[in-house]
Design an enzyme around this catalytic site. Structure first.
Site, PDB file in Angstrom:
ATOM      1  N   GLU A 609       0.809  -1.215   0.000  1.00 20.59           N
ATOM      2  CA  GLU A 609       0.000   0.000   0.000  1.00 20.59           C
ATOM      3  C   GLU A 609       0.842   1.265   0.000  1.00 20.59           C
ATOM      4  O   GLU A 609       0.314   2.350  -0.198  1.00 20.59           O
ATOM      5  CB  GLU A 609      -0.987  -0.007   1.161  1.00 20.59           C
ATOM      6  N   HIS A 645       5.466 -11.827   6.229  1.00 19.10           N
ATOM      7  CA  HIS A 645       4.043 -12.045   5.971  1.00 19.10           C
ATOM      8  C   HIS A 645       3.452 -10.809   5.320  1.00 19.10           C
ATOM      9  O   HIS A 645       3.757  -9.688   5.696  1.00 19.10           O
ATOM     10  CB  HIS A 645       3.314 -12.339   7.285  1.00 19.10           C
ATOM     11  N   HIS A 698     -10.885 -13.657   7.582  1.00 23.33           N
ATOM     12  CA  HIS A 698     -11.776 -12.491   7.616  1.00 23.33           C
ATOM     13  C   HIS A 698     -13.215 -12.904   7.829  1.00 23.33           C
ATOM     14  O   HIS A 698     -14.093 -12.069   7.972  1.00 23.33           O
ATOM     15  CB  HIS A 698     -11.640 -11.684   6.330  1.00 23.33           C
TER      16      HIS A 698
HETATM   17  N1  GLN Z   1       1.767 -11.024  13.051  1.00 24.03           N
HETATM   18  C1  GLN Z   1       0.610 -10.230  12.887  1.00 24.03           C
HETATM   19  C2  GLN Z   1      -0.622 -10.948  13.396  1.00 24.03           C
HETATM   20  O1  GLN Z   1      -0.687 -12.126  13.296  1.00 24.03           O
HETATM   21  C3  GLN Z   1       0.398  -9.883  11.435  1.00 24.03           C
HETATM   22  C4  GLN Z   1      -0.815  -9.038  11.229  1.00 24.03           C
HETATM   23  C5  GLN Z   1      -0.930  -8.454   9.840  1.00 24.03           C
HETATM   24  O2  GLN Z   1      -0.326  -8.883   8.920  1.00 24.03           O
HETATM   25  N2  GLN Z   1      -1.764  -7.465   9.669  1.00 24.03           N
HETATM   26  O3  GLN Z   1      -1.535 -10.374  13.900  1.00 24.03           O
HETATM   27 ZN    ZN Z   2      -1.800 -10.186   7.604  1.00 22.31          ZN
END
Ligand code: GLN
Ligand code: ZN
Length: 758
Positions: A609, A645, A698
């Site tokens: 983003e 991630h 989600h």
């Molecule tokens: N490690 C974070 C979690 O599990 C990653 C959250 C994210 O990527 N927004 O909450």
């Molecule tokens: Zn995430």
């Protein structure tokens, strides 16, 4: 507050409308008293201005059962929140995902407004779309202001930008082809405004700062020519923001409008060019006060810049404004009684920015005497900010200068590291793990709040967190996950938690900015050089690892994400601030490794983003973003496994950068796209390991084993077995344990099935 109370049925529509009338009146009165000369109207919204526009033009999809009359609040909120009104699923702290209820009418999709953290409701159109004037909000609010004695300038989202932002279920849909049927509605609104006595309107076309596009330029030409012809008595301030007009400048300047607003904070360099090229009679609105950030302006410096412009164009042709809507900054700095006084003296929130505009306006009108004290105060703040030891740290400068290539890369290439890591960990094929957080239950949040208020002692709170962590670790062992996490119970937010422990950041109490609807976030303020006084996560990691023999992933937030979700300095480039954060995270990574951590995950949830609005600027951003990630992750030995991630799914256009990050393992969101986004990794021949999410976190739905196995078999068509990890899409903090438990049990079962079958 009034909104939530209305949604929950505690107060009536009448009460909500009255609250809104009161708020608008107070806003107008405040601007007037601050000395604002151009007061806007129709900038108020119950939810979102793009949604207001959809409603205004009657772009209301069939599911909402609208009959063609004036749009009711019930319909409006059904579009915003879904007919069942159960709110949104904002699992990443940032609601970039679709949302809404499973039955009834779903909410409209929402997505980020250009490069801000504000989310608008995406207009949904169909190829045979018709438009009709379905809400007179701009006219009503103009009239409302006028009755109170304010001649306002209504704000409208421009028709071209509106159409470009719209989506359709029909893939052959061509939004701009609807322009001829949309424009009559705009004409009607503008004619009504003129009939009410309106002289100027502001029409926003931020598409003018994106890469030039002939079709858009043509659409703008058609739009403004028609408006000029059909509503001749009205002056239009065509408004652009978030960047330079660049290769759109000539097109913008050729439009038959009375005024043009340009963003001189993001693009100060365009001033001279636009002034020189502006046709005679065009009023220029100069956006010199930063609407995207919280810094106080250096008024004397601005005056020096603006005075020659006023002299050249004449006072009548120059207006001074914020660079963009002040929606993106908090409201009032005066509320911040807890801030360091020096830092506070360098800041300006919305109210202060409006006051700055008034001061500039007076000074430019030749009335320097009445604002002399304000100008001096601004000078003093600017000087102290330039030299304050609270901002400038010589150690950080030294470390920044010492960054070299060895700090930007791992000792050996991935293949070598992978074989060392495999030997070290001895994990089964298709190892299972999670992304980091476990449910932030009411008890966790209550304990944090109690601790914050002093009702729970440090020792009690720590004990509580230890028990939560221990329970989570034990449970992960029980269900047979291969790589464990500690659950992040001690963290309020993935950026704030780190910001609070790093030097160079501070936090406001009331610095809320709208994320969407009634959701607000309070970004950290990065004001100075960043360093890490002491380890931030090592003790929690050590405790969690002491509970198990399985590998415990350490969990960090990456520099790009910390940067992108904060208000950042405007006195150094973003890239430099990012590298400073990277050095601080690198220190943490090194300490974790020293403490015995064998796997360290560095989340970069916000990397994508941060992409600039213009594609031509992407590479520069991606280069320093990747560099920052590499700086923070490369201080470890080859045996230490670095994970990252990213909780989104469009990788096609940034796959080179993802590859260049060179994380040993990346986990991404893929379940809803049915693994299609893995095509990008396949085509690119991405060599490192990947955990494509098999569980859509989600949604409260618990996926069963066969569903996840099916997704995994799709993943195996695109990746080699040796590359694959098995994990959910994202962290589980927004879910309930009742959902998480069966889902992860199923996920482990799916992994076991795959192992047996292969
Ligand atoms: N490690 C974070 C979690 O599990 C990653 C959250 C994210 O990527 N927004 O909450
Ligand atoms: Zn995430």
């Amino acid at each position: 507050m009034a909104l939530e109370s209305f949604w929950s049925g505690k107060s009536s529509e009448q009460a909500l409308r009255e609250t809104a009338v009161g708020l608008r009146a107070a806003n107008w009165a405040r601007q007037k008293s601050l000395g604002v000369t151009v007061i806007p109207s129709n900038d108020f919204s119950f939810y979102d201005q793009v949604l207001d526009t959809s409603v205004m033009v009657g772009a209301i999809p069939e599911v909402y059962g609208w009959k063609g009359d004036n749009v009711s609040l019930a319909t409006y909120f059904a579009m915003a929140r879904g007919a069942e009104g159960d709110g949104h699923n904002a699992s990443c702290g940032h609601p970039h995902h679709g949302h809404g209820s499973s039955h009834g009418a779903p909410a409209q999709e929402m997505t980020k407004w250009f490069d801000t953290n504000y989310h608008y409701m995406v207009p949904e159109l169909s190829p045979g779309q018709t438009f009709t004037l379905a809400s007179c909000k701009p006219v009503d609010e103009y009239r409302e202001a006028k009755a109170l004695g304010y001649q306002t300038r209504p704000v409208l989202l421009g028709p071209v930008t509106f159409l470009r932002l719209a989506k359709s279920k029909d893939p052959s849909f061509h939004a701009l082809s609807l322009l001829p049927v949309l424009l009559p509605v705009y004409v009607k609104v503008l004619q009504q405004l003129v009939a009410e006595g309106c002289e100027w309107v502001q029409i926003d076309e931020p598409y003018l700062v994106l890469d030039a596009d002939r079709e858009i330029q043509g659409a703008l030409q058609m739009t403004y020519a028609l408006l000029a012809e059909m509503v001749p008595g009205l002056k239009i301030m065509l408004t652009t923001y978030f960047g330079a007009l660049g290769d759109n400048a000539a097109a913008a300047l050729s439009l038959p409008v009375a005024g043009l607003h340009i963003d001189l904070v993001r693009a100060p360099e365009q001033l001279d060019r636009i002034v020189a090229a502006a046709p005679k009679g065009l009023t220029l609105s100069l956006g010199v006060i930063d609407g995207r950030n919280i810094w106080r302006a250096d008024l004397s410096a601005l005056l020096k810049r603006l005075e020659p412009v006023v002299a050249a164009l004449g006072r009548d042709r120059v207006q001074i404004a914020a660079s963009c809507s002040l929606l993106h900054v908090p409201i009032d700095l005066e509320l911040e009684t807890g801030l360091d006084l020096d830092i506070k003296s360098w800041l300006a929130f919305s109210v202060q920015k409006i006051a700055e505009l008034a001061i500039l306006g007076k000074a430019l009108a030749g009335d320097r005497a009445t604002v002399a004290a304000s100008l001096t105060a601004s000078d003093v703040a600017a000087a102290s900010r330039k030299s304050s030891p609270k901002i400038h740290n010589a150690d950080v400068a030294r470390r920044m200068a010492a960054i070299d290539d060895t700090m930007r890369k791992r000792n050996n290439a991935f293949a070598k590291r992978a074989s060392l890591q495999h030997a070290r960990f001895g994990l089964p094929a298709f190892p299972t793990t999670t992304i980091g957080s476990f449910p932030q239950t009411t008890e966790v949040r209550n304990a944090r709040a109690a601790h914050g208020k002093g009702a729970m002692s440090d020792a009690q709170y720590e004990q509580f967190l230890k028990e939560e962590t221990a329970r989570a670790v034990r449970w992960q062992e029980e269900i047979g996950l291969d790589v464990l996490v500690h659950g992040e119970f001690e963290r309020n937010d993935m950026v704030q938690y780190f910001g609070e422990q790093l030097s160079g950041f501070t936090f406001t109490k009331y610095g809320w900015v709208q994320s969407y609807g009634s959701r607000y976030v309070r970004p950290p303020v990065l004001f100075g050089d960043v360093s890490r006084p002491k380890p931030m996560t090592v003790e929690w990691w050590r405790y969690a690892q002491s509970l198990t023999k399985k590998p415990m992933k350490a969990m960090l937030t990456g520099p790009v994400t910390i940067l992108n979700w904060s208000f950042v300095r405007d006195d150094i480039p973003r890239s430099e601030a990012c590298r400073q954060i990277a050095l601080a995270i690198r220190d943490e990574v090194t300490d974790l490794e020293k403490a015995g951590a064998k796997m360290i995950q560095i989340d970069e949830a916000a990397l994508r983003e941060g992409l600039p609005l213009r594609k031509s600027e992407w590479n520069i951003y991606l280069e320093w973003a990747v560099e920052s990630f590499r700086i923070c992750s490369s201080g470890v030995t080859d045996e230490t496994q670095i994970h990252t991630h990213m909780c989104y799914s469009e990788f096609n256009d940034i796959i080179d950068a993802i590859g260049a990050m060179d994380a040993d393992v990346i986990s991404i969101e893929t379940s809803r796209s049915k693994m299609e986004l893995l095509d990008a990794f396949k085509t690119y021949k991405y060599p490192n390991e990947i955990g494509p999410g098999v569980y859509d976190i989600h949604s409260p739905r618990v996926p069963d084993v066969s569903e996840m196995a099916e997704l995994l078999s799709l993943a195996r068509k695109r990746l080699t077995d040796a590359q694959l990890w098995i994990n959910p899409d994202c962290g589980l903090k927004t879910r309930k344990w009742e959902e998480v438990r069966p889902a992860l049990v199923n996920m482990v079962a799916a992994a076991r099935e795959m192992r047996q079958a292969s």
